[in-house]
Design an enzyme around this catalytic site. Sequence first.
Site, PDB file in Angstrom:
ATOM      1  N   GLU A 207     -42.006  83.710  29.933  1.00 39.33           N
ATOM      2  CA  GLU A 207     -42.453  84.182  31.286  1.00 39.33           C
ATOM      3  C   GLU A 207     -41.192  84.837  31.970  1.00 39.33           C
ATOM      4  O   GLU A 207     -40.168  83.979  32.206  1.00 39.33           O
ATOM      5  CB  GLU A 207     -43.021  83.007  32.000  1.00 39.33           C
ATOM      6  CG  GLU A 207     -43.756  83.568  33.258  1.00 39.33           C
ATOM      7  CD  GLU A 207     -43.203  83.865  34.659  1.00 39.33           C
ATOM      8  OE1 GLU A 207     -42.701  85.022  34.973  1.00 39.33           O
ATOM      9  OE2 GLU A 207     -42.734  82.775  35.143  1.00 39.33           O
TER      10      GLU A 207
ATOM     11  N   LYS B 210     -34.890  71.556  28.532  1.00 40.33           N
ATOM     12  CA  LYS B 210     -33.702  71.681  29.135  1.00 40.33           C
ATOM     13  C   LYS B 210     -33.793  72.513  30.510  1.00 40.33           C
ATOM     14  O   LYS B 210     -34.188  73.698  30.469  1.00 40.33           O
ATOM     15  CB  LYS B 210     -32.707  72.688  28.254  1.00 40.33           C
ATOM     16  CG  LYS B 210     -31.085  72.826  28.665  1.00 40.33           C
ATOM     17  CD  LYS B 210     -30.696  74.031  28.340  1.00 40.33           C
ATOM     18  CE  LYS B 210     -30.790  75.266  29.071  1.00 40.33           C
ATOM     19  NZ  LYS B 210     -30.500  75.263  30.509  1.00 40.33           N
TER      20      LYS B 210
ATOM     21  N   GLU C 237     -34.772  93.813  39.022  1.00 44.46           N
ATOM     22  CA  GLU C 237     -35.079  92.552  39.507  1.00 44.46           C
ATOM     23  C   GLU C 237     -33.952  91.917  40.453  1.00 44.46           C
ATOM     24  O   GLU C 237     -32.620  91.798  39.908  1.00 44.46           O
ATOM     25  CB  GLU C 237     -35.415  91.467  38.755  1.00 44.46           C
ATOM     26  CG  GLU C 237     -35.880  90.229  39.275  1.00 44.46           C
ATOM     27  CD  GLU C 237     -36.581  89.017  38.542  1.00 44.46           C
ATOM     28  OE1 GLU C 237     -37.717  88.745  38.986  1.00 44.46           O
ATOM     29  OE2 GLU C 237     -36.179  88.884  37.601  1.00 44.46           O
TER      30      GLU C 237
ATOM     31  N   CYS D 222     -40.436  84.613  41.003  1.00 42.59           N
ATOM     32  CA  CYS D 222     -40.501  85.765  39.850  1.00 42.59           C
ATOM     33  C   CYS D 222     -41.716  86.617  40.444  1.00 42.59           C
ATOM     34  O   CYS D 222     -41.613  87.835  39.888  1.00 42.59           O
ATOM     35  CB  CYS D 222     -40.846  85.437  38.460  1.00 42.59           C
ATOM     36  SG  CYS D 222     -42.271  84.173  38.374  1.00 42.59           S
TER      37      CYS D 222
END
Length: 490
Positions: free
Chosen positions: A256, A181, A394, A290
Amino acid sequence: MPNASEQRPYLVLENYIGGKFIPSLNHIDSYDPSIGEVYCKVPDSGKEEVEAAVAAAKEAFPDWSARSPEQRAQVLNKLADLLEAHLEELAQAESRDQGKTVTFARTVDIPRSAYNFRFFASSLLHHTTDCSQMDHMGCLNYTIRCPVGVAGLISPWNLPLYLLTWKIAPAIATGNTVVAKPSEMTSVTAWMMCKLMQQAGVPPGVVNIVFGTGPRAGDALVGHPDVPLVSFTGSTATAQRITERSAPYCKKLSLELGGKNPAIIFADANLDQCIETTVRSSFSNQGEICLCTSRIYVERSIYSEFLERFVAAAKKWKTGVPSDPSNNNGALISKEHLEKVRSFVALAKSEGGVVHCGEGVDQLELPERNTKGYFMPATVISGISDSSSVMQEEIFGPVTCVSPFDTEDEAISKGNGVRYGLGATVWSRDVGKVHRVARRIQAGMVWTNCWLVRDLNLPFGGMKNSGVGREGGKDSYHFFTEVKTITIKH
């Protein structure tokens, strides 16, 4: 008269299940971030579509897993050839769908997507298993590795085809079948790749792609009893949900997640090299990687020189229309994301931080057509306390914060002072210091005097809230297989 954009038909995607394109009844709007308009309709799949995809993957598993590694490698290499043959149209599509520059998609995303298949096609042929003798017992022990079954793969919107293929390639190379997905915001290149599957000789059901949102399609996939392993790249919050949904089934998970990556710059660093690379590591792909640098700690004796030169370099990092080859950055993924990133800059200002360039300081010159696009210039902030959420959370945009330090110990404690531990960069010419700091910094990957140099043989992943498990040559091989120890008495 309706305007031109209303007359343009939407691109309508379909799920790819059991080697066939299956039209969907319900759709999600997908935007072109550079103009802020809907241009694509993505299937809003749920439990039913996921059930069909898992059934197709289960059915394809016995034959695919029985093939030799060489036979599977041949299919992966053919897929890589086809991705390379269609590189330009894939790069254009990735840029339009995600907002990144065509140049970045053409030089990074699509070549790496093809290489992911090539790399795992090759690396798969070079793994060996273990064997040990116990002569005193008259026994020989050895291990074998078997594919697990149906792998559930969920990939994010920042590097759409790049990170989807990073999961599909090792999963099918090792003999598993897949239900994947992609992000509902960036599904187009995955759909384009489905069209190449048959040509590459991927048997029906080996790779199934179901489009939709996390709460509907993603949830049905990770909670499916016949999907024994899940590889996910995305946010820490979503990963917590995946862990909860998987817990009753004891699934294998590879997660991750986010990063809040520090750069630690010592006074003896090569500043020319360091500034050029740190601008790239802070702002590449609109800061939507990231591994991007979002906290820059600089030794006090060079702090003001660094800040002045870094801001000057950041101002030269051009943001604008993705198709213009002179631009370094395109648009951010969505209006909501742009607002989120801007809110961090506003928070920094309200806390007394100084915005040196970028958001609210530099005006972007955009063509009329792109004025509603989600653009934000490279932004550098200083004067923020380490406890601020600007330094803790983040942001995932073109924003980085610069702050001074006095001692090596202080630099390390600042570097480690967040809940994330994905990547870090260290800048120094002192080889002893480089090794010491790299050892003490809590991050899955530490680059010294460089950034994002990747040997795919080596582990990729993070510590703390940046994830669980590692992926890469041997690690992906281990994750996507089950090991079995066999003892023979002779």
